[in-house]
Every structure is written in C-alpha cells, then in structure tokens.
Enzyme design. Structure first.
Site, PDB file in Angstrom:
ATOM      1  N   HIS A   1      -4.846  -0.410   5.611  1.00 47.75           N
ATOM      2  CA  HIS A   1      -4.157   0.282   6.757  1.00 47.75           C
ATOM      3  C   HIS A   1      -5.231   0.116   7.994  1.00 47.75           C
ATOM      4  O   HIS A   1      -5.955   0.948   8.490  1.00 47.75           O
ATOM      5  CB  HIS A   1      -4.195   1.900   6.640  1.00 47.75           C
ATOM      6  CG  HIS A   1      -4.935   2.390   5.848  1.00 47.75           C
ATOM      7  ND1 HIS A   1      -6.578   2.470   5.844  1.00 47.75           N
ATOM      8  CD2 HIS A   1      -4.920   3.223   4.610  1.00 47.75           C
ATOM      9  CE1 HIS A   1      -7.005   3.026   4.674  1.00 47.75           C
ATOM     10  NE2 HIS A   1      -6.060   3.488   4.124  1.00 47.75           N
TER      11      HIS A   1
ATOM     12  N   LEU B   1      -5.038   9.266   7.867  1.00 48.68           N
ATOM     13  CA  LEU B   1      -6.346   8.747   7.678  1.00 48.68           C
ATOM     14  C   LEU B   1      -6.233   7.223   7.159  1.00 48.68           C
ATOM     15  O   LEU B   1      -5.679   7.035   6.172  1.00 48.68           O
ATOM     16  CB  LEU B   1      -7.250   9.372   6.853  1.00 48.68           C
ATOM     17  CG  LEU B   1      -7.853  10.783   7.410  1.00 48.68           C
ATOM     18  CD1 LEU B   1      -8.547  11.632   6.223  1.00 48.68           C
ATOM     19  CD2 LEU B   1      -8.464  10.511   8.507  1.00 48.68           C
TER      20      LEU B   1
ATOM     21  N   ALA C   1      -3.631  15.013   5.210  1.00 44.87           N
ATOM     22  CA  ALA C   1      -3.621  13.781   5.945  1.00 44.87           C
ATOM     23  C   ALA C   1      -2.670  12.981   5.143  1.00 44.87           C
ATOM     24  O   ALA C   1      -2.564  12.748   4.275  1.00 44.87           O
ATOM     25  CB  ALA C   1      -4.809  12.799   5.990  1.00 44.87           C
TER      26      ALA C   1
ATOM     27  N   HIS D   1     -10.679   1.298   1.442  1.00 44.10           N
ATOM     28  CA  HIS D   1     -10.272   2.434   2.458  1.00 44.10           C
ATOM     29  C   HIS D   1     -11.620   2.455   3.374  1.00 44.10           C
ATOM     30  O   HIS D   1     -12.585   3.001   2.984  1.00 44.10           O
ATOM     31  CB  HIS D   1      -9.988   3.894   1.902  1.00 44.10           C
ATOM     32  CG  HIS D   1      -9.824   4.857   2.947  1.00 44.10           C
ATOM     33  ND1 HIS D   1      -8.442   5.668   3.013  1.00 44.10           N
ATOM     34  CD2 HIS D   1     -10.689   5.412   3.929  1.00 44.10           C
ATOM     35  CE1 HIS D   1      -8.728   6.094   4.244  1.00 44.10           C
ATOM     36  NE2 HIS D   1      -9.924   6.211   4.914  1.00 44.10           N
TER      37      HIS D   1
ATOM     38  N   LYS E   1      -9.198  -0.161  -6.019  1.00 48.35           N
ATOM     39  CA  LYS E   1      -9.307   0.536  -4.710  1.00 48.35           C
ATOM     40  C   LYS E   1     -10.488   1.167  -4.480  1.00 48.35           C
ATOM     41  O   LYS E   1     -11.001   1.849  -5.431  1.00 48.35           O
ATOM     42  CB  LYS E   1      -8.222   1.558  -4.563  1.00 48.35           C
ATOM     43  CG  LYS E   1      -8.159   2.319  -3.282  1.00 48.35           C
ATOM     44  CD  LYS E   1      -7.800   1.305  -2.095  1.00 48.35           C
ATOM     45  CE  LYS E   1      -7.734   2.276  -0.896  1.00 48.35           C
ATOM     46  NZ  LYS E   1      -6.633   3.223  -0.786  1.00 48.35           N
TER      47      LYS E   1
ATOM     48  N   ASN F   1      -4.982   7.251  -6.233  1.00 45.68           N
ATOM     49  CA  ASN F   1      -5.514   8.395  -6.040  1.00 45.68           C
ATOM     50  C   ASN F   1      -4.791   9.792  -6.477  1.00 45.68           C
ATOM     51  O   ASN F   1      -4.449  10.611  -6.016  1.00 45.68           O
ATOM     52  CB  ASN F   1      -6.059   8.510  -4.560  1.00 45.68           C
ATOM     53  CG  ASN F   1      -4.917   8.506  -3.457  1.00 45.68           C
ATOM     54  OD1 ASN F   1      -3.732   8.062  -3.956  1.00 45.68           O
ATOM     55  ND2 ASN F   1      -4.814   9.287  -2.538  1.00 45.68           N
TER      56      ASN F   1
ATOM     57  N   HIS G   1       3.279  14.574   1.516  1.00 47.27           N
ATOM     58  CA  HIS G   1       2.730  15.812   1.281  1.00 47.27           C
ATOM     59  C   HIS G   1       3.684  16.884   1.700  1.00 47.27           C
ATOM     60  O   HIS G   1       4.340  16.676   2.814  1.00 47.27           O
ATOM     61  CB  HIS G   1       1.432  16.117   2.235  1.00 47.27           C
ATOM     62  CG  HIS G   1       0.205  15.345   1.756  1.00 47.27           C
ATOM     63  ND1 HIS G   1      -0.599  15.637   0.921  1.00 47.27           N
ATOM     64  CD2 HIS G   1      -0.191  14.020   2.696  1.00 47.27           C
ATOM     65  CE1 HIS G   1      -1.536  14.626   0.855  1.00 47.27           C
ATOM     66  NE2 HIS G   1      -1.333  13.905   1.703  1.00 47.27           N
TER      67      HIS G   1
ATOM     68  N   HIS H   1       0.921  -1.153  -0.200  1.00 42.78           N
ATOM     69  CA  HIS H   1       0.266   0.097   0.176  1.00 42.78           C
ATOM     70  C   HIS H   1       0.862   1.158   0.175  1.00 42.78           C
ATOM     71  O   HIS H   1       1.505   1.698   1.024  1.00 42.78           O
ATOM     72  CB  HIS H   1      -0.890   0.072   1.377  1.00 42.78           C
ATOM     73  CG  HIS H   1      -2.129   1.016   1.298  1.00 42.78           C
ATOM     74  ND1 HIS H   1      -3.285   0.987   1.277  1.00 42.78           N
ATOM     75  CD2 HIS H   1      -1.642   2.495   1.024  1.00 42.78           C
ATOM     76  CE1 HIS H   1      -3.853   2.225   1.263  1.00 42.78           C
ATOM     77  NE2 HIS H   1      -2.791   2.945   0.897  1.00 42.78           N
TER      78      HIS H   1
ATOM     79  N   ASP I   1       1.366   2.707   3.498  1.00 43.27           N
ATOM     80  CA  ASP I   1       0.396   3.803   3.359  1.00 43.27           C
ATOM     81  C   ASP I   1       1.410   4.997   3.339  1.00 43.27           C
ATOM     82  O   ASP I   1       1.040   6.201   3.708  1.00 43.27           O
ATOM     83  CB  ASP I   1      -0.487   4.076   4.289  1.00 43.27           C
ATOM     84  CG  ASP I   1      -1.573   5.168   3.868  1.00 43.27           C
ATOM     85  OD1 ASP I   1      -1.855   5.023   2.714  1.00 43.27           O
ATOM     86  OD2 ASP I   1      -2.485   5.545   4.633  1.00 43.27           O
TER      87      ASP I   1
ATOM     88  N   HIS J   1       1.629   5.332  -1.809  1.00 38.73           N
ATOM     89  CA  HIS J   1       1.387   6.505  -2.683  1.00 38.73           C
ATOM     90  C   HIS J   1       2.644   7.201  -3.098  1.00 38.73           C
ATOM     91  O   HIS J   1       3.401   7.712  -2.312  1.00 38.73           O
ATOM     92  CB  HIS J   1       0.472   7.647  -1.495  1.00 38.73           C
ATOM     93  CG  HIS J   1      -0.794   7.275  -1.166  1.00 38.73           C
ATOM     94  ND1 HIS J   1      -1.794   7.298  -1.822  1.00 38.73           N
ATOM     95  CD2 HIS J   1      -0.909   6.602   0.150  1.00 38.73           C
ATOM     96  CE1 HIS J   1      -2.874   6.839  -1.185  1.00 38.73           C
ATOM     97  NE2 HIS J   1      -2.327   6.458   0.099  1.00 38.73           N
ATOM     98  N   LEU J   2       2.340   7.127  -4.629  1.00 39.47           N
ATOM     99  CA  LEU J   2       3.646   7.356  -5.081  1.00 39.47           C
ATOM    100  C   LEU J   2       3.731   8.868  -5.875  1.00 39.47           C
ATOM    101  O   LEU J   2       4.776   9.539  -6.508  1.00 39.47           O
ATOM    102  CB  LEU J   2       4.391   6.515  -6.163  1.00 39.47           C
ATOM    103  CG  LEU J   2       4.751   5.268  -5.791  1.00 39.47           C
ATOM    104  CD1 LEU J   2       5.136   4.080  -6.985  1.00 39.47           C
ATOM    105  CD2 LEU J   2       6.341   5.555  -5.180  1.00 39.47           C
ATOM    106  N   ARG J   3       2.404   9.288  -5.875  1.00 35.20           N
ATOM    107  CA  ARG J   3       2.110  10.581  -6.729  1.00 35.20           C
ATOM    108  C   ARG J   3       2.407  10.551  -8.001  1.00 35.20           C
ATOM    109  O   ARG J   3       2.699   9.356  -8.587  1.00 35.20           O
ATOM    110  CB  ARG J   3       2.836  11.955  -5.642  1.00 35.20           C
ATOM    111  CG  ARG J   3       2.515  11.621  -4.227  1.00 35.20           C
ATOM    112  CD  ARG J   3       0.960  11.781  -3.852  1.00 35.20           C
ATOM    113  NE  ARG J   3       1.043  12.278  -2.301  1.00 35.20           N
ATOM    114  CZ  ARG J   3      -0.011  11.572  -1.791  1.00 35.20           C
ATOM    115  NH1 ARG J   3      -0.910  10.876  -2.216  1.00 35.20           N
ATOM    116  NH2 ARG J   3      -0.192  11.966  -0.516  1.00 35.20           N
TER     117      ARG J   3
END
Ligand code: DOR
Ligand code: ZN
Length: 354
Positions: free
Chosen positions: A182, A226, A270, A144, A107, A49, A258, A21, A254, A23-25
C-alpha cells in the site's frame, strides 16, 4: 504516444485479476467478505493479521483450509498464504514456509503500526537471520512500511520508515524480494523505482482520494485507513506510477473489513472495504487519466510475474453501466460499509467466472 482509444470505450475484457494484498479475516466475517473477492479475483495474498496471527506453516495451512471451506460452492479461488513476522520467527519457519509451497511471502509490521499488529516486530535489527533465510530461499518480504514512533507525524511515517530502515535493509539484503505494501507517497514511488528487487502494491483509495477527502464537509471514518491518505501531489504520483506500465507497481486492494460500529466509534478502526467493487474502482482511477489500456497489466500480469506464478487465463468483463454502491453490506454484529458507499460508479463487472 498511446492512442486515446478508451475515450468512448463501453466495455473492457481483461484477464482475471489477482489481489496481492487482502484482509479476509476469519469465521463469520470471512464468510461475509470472501464471495466478493472470489467473484472478481482468481487469487489473493491473504494477510496474516488475525488474532492470534498466522505465525507458522501449521497456522497458515489451517487458515487456508478455513478460507477454502468458506468459499461458496462452485467457485474456484486460490488463497496465497503469508506468515506474520514476530520477534520469535526463526530461519526454520522460513525454510518450512518455502517448502510448503502455499506460503508465498512473509509480512512485516512494526509492533503497534496498525490493526492487530501487537505481535509485530519490536526491533527490525533482530530479524537479520530471518531476512537472510528469506533471501536464500527467495521468499518475498511484504512491508507495512510505517514507523510507529509517536514523535513522527502520522503523514510522515512512511517516508521516515524508508529513511530509517528500508534503505539499510535494501542494501544489506540485495537479493531479497521486497514489496512496499500500500504505497502512499511519492517518496515510496521514487524509492521503488531506484531499487532492484523492489515492488509496491497500490490500493484503490490511495489512487482515488486524498487526505482532504477524510475531512470534506465533516469527518468520514470509512476513509480512515493505514497508511493514512496523503495530500493530492502524492495521489497524483501514485496514479502516474500505477498507469505507467512499469511492472514494479501492481494491484493490492488492502480491503480491510471492519463492522460499522467499530468504524463509527469513539476510537475507530483503520481500514477501507473495497473487495465488493475493487476492479471497478481501479477502472475509474485509470480512466481518469485516460489509461484504461494499462489496467490489465497492473491488475492481472505484474503481480503474478513478481511472485513468479503463472498469469491467469480466464477473463472478466467490465461494462460502462453506472450503479450505486450499496450503503451497507451484511456482516456479523453490525453492517459493513463499503468504500464510497451510496455513490455512483461508472464501471460494473458484468461477466466474471461465477
Ligand atoms: O487500514 C488498515 N487496515 N491498514 C492496515 O495495515 C491493516 C488493516 C486491517 O487489518 O484492518
Ligand atoms: Zn493491509
């Protein structure tokens, strides 16, 4: 009983882990964070996302190419792609995803549940045909698992999601493989233990910290993620599950970067950033309950088994070599503050593939 052989352990060599899980953007942010993950992990489930989200196979193929292009030369890393379920996703998208071979899961976010979830599902009951298709082609559903109902206290949103939606979903699609992403509560651990074809990922922050940590001596925006950190009893239940040797529980950081100015702001985003030092954080958590001997299976075996992928064959070595987590890292526009920035970590990855 397992022998406490890790009591004086100074180094630990394990099979290369995967992050189930992440987030690589995209764009410059992707270039800033990807080397951290690729240094420790062989593969990662890339969350969809983005803005706009990864909605179909064509989006996923293009995002996969951008990830591979952003890899530093000479490093091999396999992004495992996911689709973002929206009100407009149909069975055809699911069949195409399965046929692509590189889309490994779908997802689900309730619309508005978290960062970039505006395109999420507005009514789960409208997704039946998609879940049916996923069940029949055997494509896992990643949840989620939080309700967005404002009347529900933020600390109860995961528990209420199980009661309102997951129990029903689980019984109507018994063969659908589901991951509660998560997991943050003992309620989720209990549910996962009781249900077939159901697993959960667990993050380092939820194993190491509790909700009091967010407010300890002042407000810590970099501990806001979150689902939000929960009370100590939940952290203990998560740690027990992660170190239990039960293959239903596996690693998913996760890690969610940011920029500092988006976290330390009037209304902060978050997400905790842990890709830099993820496996070391997990090692600390496992060592705290004398369970380092359970780390390899949690980090490197159970996720691969769940996704029906081969286990990795390379190894990484962690050494007891205290180091200070950097206060910040380069990131577009404003620096990135890693989880527990400026604090000491006992374990360090001293040998990895690159
Ligand atoms: O804390 C979080 N950050 N939770 C999520 O579900 C999304 C993530 C993000 O993308 O920043
Ligand atoms: Zn996430």
């Amino acid at each position: 009983m397992d022998a406490p052989y890790n009591f004086l352990m100074e180094s630990l060599t394990i099979t290369q882990p995967d992050d189930w899980h992440l987030h690589l953007r995209d764009g410059e942010a992707l270039k800033a964070v990807l080397p951290h993950t690729a240094r420790q992990f062989a593969r990662a489930i890339a969350m969809p996302n983005l803005q706009p989200p990864v909605r179909n196979v064509a989006d996923a193929a293009a995002y996969r190419d951008r990830i591979l292009d952003a890899l530093p030369k000479g490093i091999t890393f396999e992004p495992l792609m996911t689709l973002y379920l929206t009100d407009n996703t149909g069975p055809k998208d699911i069949i195409a995803a399965k046929e692509s071979g590189f889309v490994k899961a779908v997802k689900y976010y309730h619309a508005g549940a978290t960062t970039n979830s505006d395109s999420g599902v507005t009514d789960i009951r409208k997704c039946d045909s998609v879940f049916e298709a996923m069940e029949s082609v055997d494509l896992p559903l990643l949840l989620h698992g939080e309700v967005t109902d404002r009347r529900v206290d933020i600390f109860d949103r995961e528990k209420v999601f199980i009661e309102r939606y997951l129990v029903n979903l689980r019984s109507r699609f018994p063969q659908l493989r589901i991951v509660m992403e998560h997991a943050t509560t003992s309620d989720t651990i209990e549910f996962v233990l009781s249900a077939d074809n159901t697993a959960a990922t667990i993050t380092p922050q939820h194993l190491l910290l509790n909700r009091t940590s967010i407010f300890q001596g002042g407000l810590h925006p970099h501990l806001y993620c979150l689902p939000i950190l929960k009370r100590e009893t939940h952290r203990e239940a998560l740690l027990e599950a992660a170190t239990s040797g039960n293959p239903k529980f596996f690693l998913g950081t996760d890690s969610a970067p940011h920029a500092r100015n988006r976290k330390e702001s009037f209304c902060g985003c978050a997400g905790c950033y842990s890709a830099l030092h993820a496996i070391e954080l997990y090692a600390e958590a496992f060592e705290s309950v004398n369970a380092l001997d359970k780390l390899e299976a949690f980090a490197s075996f159970y996720g691969a088994d769940f996704y029906q992928l081969p286990r990795n064959t390379d190894t990484i070595t962690l050494t007891k070599q205290p180091w200070i987590i950097p206060k910040e890292l380069p990131f577009p526009d404003s620096p990135l503050v890693p989880l527990r920035a400026g604090e000491e970590l006992d374990w360090k990855v001293t040998e990895a593939r690159a």
